[in-house]
Design an enzyme around this catalytic site. Structure first.
Site, PDB file in Angstrom:
ATOM      1  N   ASP A  40     -38.729  -6.714 -51.156  1.00  0.00           N
ATOM      2  CA  ASP A  40     -38.409  -8.092 -50.782  1.00  0.00           C
ATOM      3  C   ASP A  40     -37.455  -8.028 -49.588  1.00  0.00           C
ATOM      4  O   ASP A  40     -36.262  -7.780 -49.750  1.00  0.00           O
ATOM      5  CB  ASP A  40     -37.761  -8.814 -51.960  1.00  0.00           C
ATOM      6  CG  ASP A  40     -37.520 -10.299 -51.671  1.00  0.00           C
ATOM      7  OD1 ASP A  40     -37.632 -10.697 -50.489  1.00  0.00           O
ATOM      8  OD2 ASP A  40     -37.202 -11.037 -52.614  1.00  0.00           O
ATOM      9  N   ILE A  41     -38.008  -8.221 -48.388  1.00  0.00           N
ATOM     10  CA  ILE A  41     -37.199  -8.124 -47.175  1.00  0.00           C
ATOM     11  C   ILE A  41     -36.053  -9.131 -47.193  1.00  0.00           C
ATOM     12  O   ILE A  41     -34.973  -8.881 -46.654  1.00  0.00           O
ATOM     13  CB  ILE A  41     -38.082  -8.334 -45.923  1.00  0.00           C
ATOM     14  CG1 ILE A  41     -39.108  -7.192 -45.793  1.00  0.00           C
ATOM     15  CG2 ILE A  41     -37.238  -8.387 -44.657  1.00  0.00           C
ATOM     16  CD1 ILE A  41     -38.502  -5.836 -45.530  1.00  0.00           C
ATOM     17  N   LYS A  43     -34.085  -9.914 -49.535  1.00  0.00           N
ATOM     18  CA  LYS A  43     -32.894  -9.349 -50.189  1.00  0.00           C
ATOM     19  C   LYS A  43     -32.125  -8.439 -49.233  1.00  0.00           C
ATOM     20  O   LYS A  43     -30.886  -8.435 -49.214  1.00  0.00           O
ATOM     21  CB  LYS A  43     -33.293  -8.581 -51.447  1.00  0.00           C
ATOM     22  CG  LYS A  43     -33.766  -9.454 -52.595  1.00  0.00           C
ATOM     23  CD  LYS A  43     -34.040  -8.614 -53.823  1.00  0.00           C
ATOM     24  CE  LYS A  43     -34.466  -9.492 -55.011  1.00  0.00           C
ATOM     25  NZ  LYS A  43     -34.733  -8.691 -56.222  1.00  0.00           N
ATOM     26  N   THR A  76     -33.836   1.589 -53.709  1.00  0.00           N
ATOM     27  CA  THR A  76     -32.925   0.593 -53.133  1.00  0.00           C
ATOM     28  C   THR A  76     -31.611   1.256 -52.721  1.00  0.00           C
ATOM     29  O   THR A  76     -30.964   0.825 -51.765  1.00  0.00           O
ATOM     30  CB  THR A  76     -32.649  -0.539 -54.133  1.00  0.00           C
ATOM     31  OG1 THR A  76     -32.182   0.023 -55.377  1.00  0.00           O
ATOM     32  CG2 THR A  76     -33.910  -1.339 -54.394  1.00  0.00           C
ATOM     33  N   THR A 244      -0.770  10.925 -49.715  1.00  0.00           N
ATOM     34  CA  THR A 244      -2.002  11.228 -50.450  1.00  0.00           C
ATOM     35  C   THR A 244      -1.760  11.520 -51.933  1.00  0.00           C
ATOM     36  O   THR A 244      -2.464  10.961 -52.786  1.00  0.00           O
ATOM     37  CB  THR A 244      -2.735  12.400 -49.771  1.00  0.00           C
ATOM     38  OG1 THR A 244      -3.358  11.905 -48.570  1.00  0.00           O
ATOM     39  CG2 THR A 244      -3.802  12.995 -50.673  1.00  0.00           C
ATOM     40  N   ARG A 304      17.939  50.159 -53.633  1.00  0.00           N
ATOM     41  CA  ARG A 304      18.812  50.930 -54.524  1.00  0.00           C
ATOM     42  C   ARG A 304      19.327  52.203 -53.823  1.00  0.00           C
ATOM     43  O   ARG A 304      19.275  53.308 -54.369  1.00  0.00           O
ATOM     44  CB  ARG A 304      18.088  51.276 -55.820  1.00  0.00           C
ATOM     45  CG  ARG A 304      17.751  50.054 -56.660  1.00  0.00           C
ATOM     46  CD  ARG A 304      17.392  50.432 -58.087  1.00  0.00           C
ATOM     47  NE  ARG A 304      16.228  51.293 -58.156  1.00  0.00           N
ATOM     48  CZ  ARG A 304      14.962  50.854 -58.171  1.00  0.00           C
ATOM     49  NH1 ARG A 304      14.710  49.558 -58.135  1.00  0.00           N
ATOM     50  NH2 ARG A 304      13.968  51.716 -58.241  1.00  0.00           N
ATOM     51  N   ASN A 475       9.354  21.850 -43.943  1.00  0.00           N
ATOM     52  CA  ASN A 475       8.238  21.865 -44.890  1.00  0.00           C
ATOM     53  C   ASN A 475       6.933  22.217 -44.188  1.00  0.00           C
ATOM     54  O   ASN A 475       6.930  22.640 -43.021  1.00  0.00           O
ATOM     55  CB  ASN A 475       8.128  20.492 -45.567  1.00  0.00           C
ATOM     56  CG  ASN A 475       7.732  19.409 -44.573  1.00  0.00           C
ATOM     57  OD1 ASN A 475       8.228  19.386 -43.446  1.00  0.00           O
ATOM     58  ND2 ASN A 475       6.858  18.508 -44.965  1.00  0.00           N
ATOM     59  N   CYS A 477       4.646  20.436 -42.883  1.00  0.00           N
ATOM     60  CA  CYS A 477       4.311  19.662 -41.676  1.00  0.00           C
ATOM     61  C   CYS A 477       5.489  19.486 -40.736  1.00  0.00           C
ATOM     62  O   CYS A 477       5.395  18.778 -39.739  1.00  0.00           O
ATOM     63  CB  CYS A 477       3.756  18.294 -42.065  1.00  0.00           C
ATOM     64  SG  CYS A 477       2.294  18.419 -43.096  1.00  0.00           S
ATOM     65  N   GLU A 479       8.425  17.911 -40.778  1.00  0.00           N
ATOM     66  CA  GLU A 479       9.166  16.677 -40.555  1.00  0.00           C
ATOM     67  C   GLU A 479      10.321  16.522 -41.551  1.00  0.00           C
ATOM     68  O   GLU A 479      11.159  15.642 -41.390  1.00  0.00           O
ATOM     69  CB  GLU A 479       8.246  15.454 -40.652  1.00  0.00           C
ATOM     70  CG  GLU A 479       7.966  14.943 -42.050  1.00  0.00           C
ATOM     71  CD  GLU A 479       6.900  15.728 -42.801  1.00  0.00           C
ATOM     72  OE1 GLU A 479       6.503  15.291 -43.892  1.00  0.00           O
ATOM     73  OE2 GLU A 479       6.470  16.785 -42.293  1.00  0.00           O
ATOM     74  N   GLY A 674      -2.757  11.883 -41.200  1.00  0.00           N
ATOM     75  CA  GLY A 674      -4.178  12.080 -40.944  1.00  0.00           C
ATOM     76  C   GLY A 674      -5.111  11.252 -41.795  1.00  0.00           C
ATOM     77  O   GLY A 674      -5.773  10.330 -41.323  1.00  0.00           O
ATOM     78  N   THR A 676      -4.516   9.120 -44.385  1.00  0.00           N
ATOM     79  CA  THR A 676      -4.164   7.741 -44.676  1.00  0.00           C
ATOM     80  C   THR A 676      -4.289   6.852 -43.445  1.00  0.00           C
ATOM     81  O   THR A 676      -4.527   5.655 -43.572  1.00  0.00           O
ATOM     82  CB  THR A 676      -2.740   7.635 -45.274  1.00  0.00           C
ATOM     83  OG1 THR A 676      -1.811   8.286 -44.408  1.00  0.00           O
ATOM     84  CG2 THR A 676      -2.692   8.261 -46.648  1.00  0.00           C
TER      85      THR A 676
END
Length: 793
Positions: A40-41, A43, A76, A244, A304, A475, A477, A479, A674, A676
């Site tokens: 059914d086109i 739809k 579909t 994240t 030692r 850390n 990254c 920052e 990146g 997010t």
């Protein structure tokens, strides 16, 4: 067609007929329930109309191009995927709205799948009564999947059914239309919660609401619904993003919400392997790692009192590399760690080679990210073309007031270092040309994009909590700049009657990053920053309260410092929409003014939170407690504010902070954003755009990328590799004036345009202008740079 695009598409009853319609043939399709029926086109056109409504695209174009690929027996589901792919392939700087068409098509598919799974009807006809969300099923969704261990049962304990129903009706499904194709695809593939069979069970606005509900649990019960709504609005309107791990794990049984952890390894076999175990546990729960190895004795050092026995740092690096590969986070991706060594460490030359493709493969560690800690003294000797001495840390212990060499910085470090150059035995040191060592470091940067750089004296000089700790490294990254220390092992005891062995140790400071970012495309004016930033401070403080800790040292540190990191995304778009060129003095003035506003309201928000909940445990004696912010007095900050036109009351704020304290020991850190940024359709973090059009390849496949409003601002955007990188560093220096931690600052170089001396000048300029860190050096010749997903916020 052109006229339609310019005016915005207005629906037409005229339609292209498929080849089957023209020939009078009937094509059969397979529905989602497995039944076969004639195509059914009409739809399909309903879905296309929904996807194209109000956008500057021609739906006839999509219908025609998709129909070419229809076939007998197509499902579909396949038709929907075909429409999505066709729309995505049409994205270009000239027609960016196709990314929203593809997003709506994917959303439509998601609505149908979730509705079918959860047993409610999503109507085919897109009209005023069309409701892709079913508020009545929200409580049942959480109840059902909490029983199955997929959602955390704390949601049901803290919120009543009436609360669920209230919040379900507060959700705004129209905010789904803010997503572009990449955003909803990344969300669908990696963030929306799935059942045991891999089926997505929640919709985007439900995800945001459940995260908001989780983060509002620490609020007073009478305020909880209010703050849930406020947190939901910030996220669902794409005004802020959370890291994240927070997006993934808030609402789940194990609420490991922190992004990154920083470990300090002592020169002790027990501590080395204790930290290897910690690294595995943190990586298991998707935390990124920064690891400082500068305390470990060098190759050939005594053990030692047996001379020449130590294997040095490289074997430990390799062990940690293998842990990152082995603990692969449920097969989704490898663990990730940066490992930092000081530029005076006797093993530094070998360490620089761990990721290069030449030399002894037995000494390689290709899956970690090397970083080098550099003191001011080295940079001074580099400028003067003097020699530099590499030292064995074994001979640098207890050198002043019970402290090791690495425990010192600034003039104190320089005094002791120069004494050790003279006094350390000849076999425990190595003299090198500072310039030759620097050239080797830059050569490795050209080849691999790493090591990251940590300017340790600047980091410690401007550490607001220097009264109670030392910063050795950053850390993953680069920052985060916070106090670090080793754990002290006390004893192992055995109960001979039960066989119970108890290990006792005193926790050191294991740095924990709790991150969120402001979308500067939506929030940059004073009124918006004043509204949004204090709420983000509150959300991140609640992350600390709700967090699940893989290791106890992290819990101890997080609760003593309550450190957070507020960053930004969409920086380049913010410049462009304000008609500011990247390479301009106006950019520098804008950066200074903007980040002052962010800093002011972050401090104010943390102070207000301290009034309500109490100050962080170690506040007394900090720079904050003395009214010294960012290394400057309140009067100096007031003068700077008047100069840049903000006219903020720094003197009054300093007095309030002295009186009430701060809730959070650290506040601002510009992390990479990146994944997010992809979700909210923003330019990443503080970076210039990579290109005006390109295809991003990640876990979600190959995704078309164009910057926000590229058709409107095409000539305003300038790609990263075409920008003079000195302007990147100068802008970073202006931002750094108002940041208590650091920035994930990338450099973008074209090797055909940037040679060794130019690259050297960039890094030297970064040091001279007061940057604390430099992250990747991205080169056109490097096609694969691993993004940090943990810190993405």
């Amino acid at each position: 067609m052109v006229a339609q695009k310019k005016a915005g598409y207005k629906y037409s009853s005229r339609r292209l007929l498929s080849a089957y319609e023209r020939k009078g043939k009937v094509m059969y399709v397979i529905k989602r329930n497995g039944l076969k029926e004639s195509m059914d086109i009409s739809k399909i056109r309903i879905v296309i109309d929904f996807a194209c409504k109000g956008l500057r695209v021609d739906p006839l174009e999509l219908e025609a191009d998709a129909q070419i690929q229809f076939r007998e027996g197509i499902t579909t589901k396949e038709i929907q995927q075909l429409l999505i792919r066709t729309a995505a392939e049409k994205v270009s700087p000239q027609s960016p709205d196709w990314q929203y068409v593809a997003a709506r098509l994917l959303l439509y598919d998601l609505y149908k799948d979730v509705g079918h799974l959860r047993g409610y009807k999503v109507k085919d006809k897109i009209n005023g009564k069309y409701k892709p969300y079913n508020p009545d099923s929200f409580f049942e969704l959480v109840r059902t999947y909490a029983e199955r261990g997929i959602y955390g049962d704390y949601l049901l304990k803290e919120y009543s059914k009436e609360d669920f129903n209230t919040l379900a009706r507060y959700m705004d499904p129209d905010r789904d239309l803010l997503f572009n194709y990449t955003g909803i695809k990344v969300l669908y593939d990696r963030y929306l919660v799935r059942d045991e069979d891999g089926n997505v069970i929640e919709l985007p606005q439900e995800m945001y609401m459940l995260i908001a509900m989780t983060l509002a649990i620490p609020e007073r019960k009478e305020d909880r619904i209010k703050y849930t709504k406020l947190f939901y609005d910030l996220m669902s309107k794409h005004e802020v993003s959370l890291a994240t791990p927070t997006l993934m794990n808030a609402r789940r049984p194990h609420t490991q919400l922190s992004s990154c952890f920083v470990l300090t390894v002592d020169d002790d076999l027990y501590d080395i392997f204790d930290n290897v175990q910690k690294a595995g546990q943190i990586s298991k729960f998707a935390g990124g790692l920064g690891i400082y190895l500068g305390k470990i004795r060098a190759t050939g050092s005594p053990i030692r009192k047996f001379k020449g026995a130590s294997s040095g740092v490289l074997p430990v690096v390799k062990i940690l590399n293998d842990v990152m590969v082995y603990v692969d986070q449920l097969g989704m991706r490898k663990g990730s760690a940066s490992i930092t060594l000081d530029i005076w460490h006797k093993d530094v030359l070998e360490f620089l080679e761990v990721k290069t493709n030449v030399g002894d493969e037995r000494k390689k560690a290709h899956d970690i990210h090397p970083a080098i800690s550099i003191p001011d003294l080295f940079m001074k000797r580099l400028k003067n073309r003097e020699n530099w001495t590499l030292l064995d840390p074994y001979y640098c212990k207890n050198v002043k007031d019970g402290k090791n060499l690495e425990d010192l910085y600034g003039e104190e470090f320089e005094e002791v270092y120069q004494r050790l150059e003279r006094e350390v035995p000849p076999d425990a040191k190595k003299e090198v040309d500072a310039f030759e060592l620097w050239k080797r470091l830059l050569t490795v940067v050209f080849e691999t994009g790493e090591p990251y750089i940590f300017f340790r004296d600047t980091a410690n000089k401007f550490n607001p909590n220097k009264h109670c700790g030392m910063v050795y490294s950053s850390n993953l990254c680069h920052e985060i700049v916070q106090n670090m220390s080793v754990s002290q092992h006390v004893e192992d005891s055995l109960d001979p009657s039960t066989g119970l062995i108890t290990h006792r140790k005193k926790s050191g400071d294991v740095v924990v990053c709790n991150l969120g970012s402001i979308n500067l495309g939506k929030v940059y004016e004073k009124a918006d920053i004043e509204r949004v930033v204090p709420l983000l401070v509150r959300m991140l403080d609640n992350v600390i309260s709700m967090n699940y800790y893989a290791i106890k040292e992290a819990e101890y540190t997080n609760r003593r410092y309550r450190a957070i990191g507020i960053g930004v995304s969409n920086y380049h778009y913010c410049l462009v929409k304000n008609n500011i060129l990247w390479e301009s003095e106006e950019h520098l003035r804008f950066a200074n003014s903007l980040f002052e506003r962010i800093a002011y309201y972050a401090i104010k928000g943390s102070m207000e939170l301290a009034k309500e909940r109490g100050k962080y445990e170690l506040f007394d004696g900090s720079d904050w407690s003395k009214g010294v912010f960012f290394g400057r007095s309140a009067e100096e900050n007031q003068r700077l504010s008047e100069q840049n036109g903000n006219n903020l009351d720094w003197i009054g704020l300093a007095e309030e902070v002295k009186r009430y304290g701060l809730r959070n020991a650290y506040l601002l850190a510009l992390m990479p954003t990146g994944s997010t940024s992809l979700i909210v359709g923003a330019t990443p973090s503080i970076d210039p755009i990579f290109a005006k059009y390109y295809k991003e390849e990640n876990m979600s496949g190959i995704l078309p990328q164009v910057p926000p409003e590229i058709d409107k601002y095409f000539w305003h955007y300038k790609s990263a590799y075409l920008i003079d990188q000195e302007w990147v560093i100068k802008a970073g220096a202006e931002r750094q004036k108002w940041i208590d931690q650091a920035q994930s600052l990338n450099l973008f170089i074209d090797p055909e345009q940037v040679d060794g001396p130019k690259l050297s000048r960039l890094y030297e300029l970064a040091w001279e202008l007061g940057l604390k860190t430099v992250y990747y050096c991205r080169s056109k010749s490097l096609t694969e740079i691993e993004e940090c997903e943990s810190c993405s916020a």
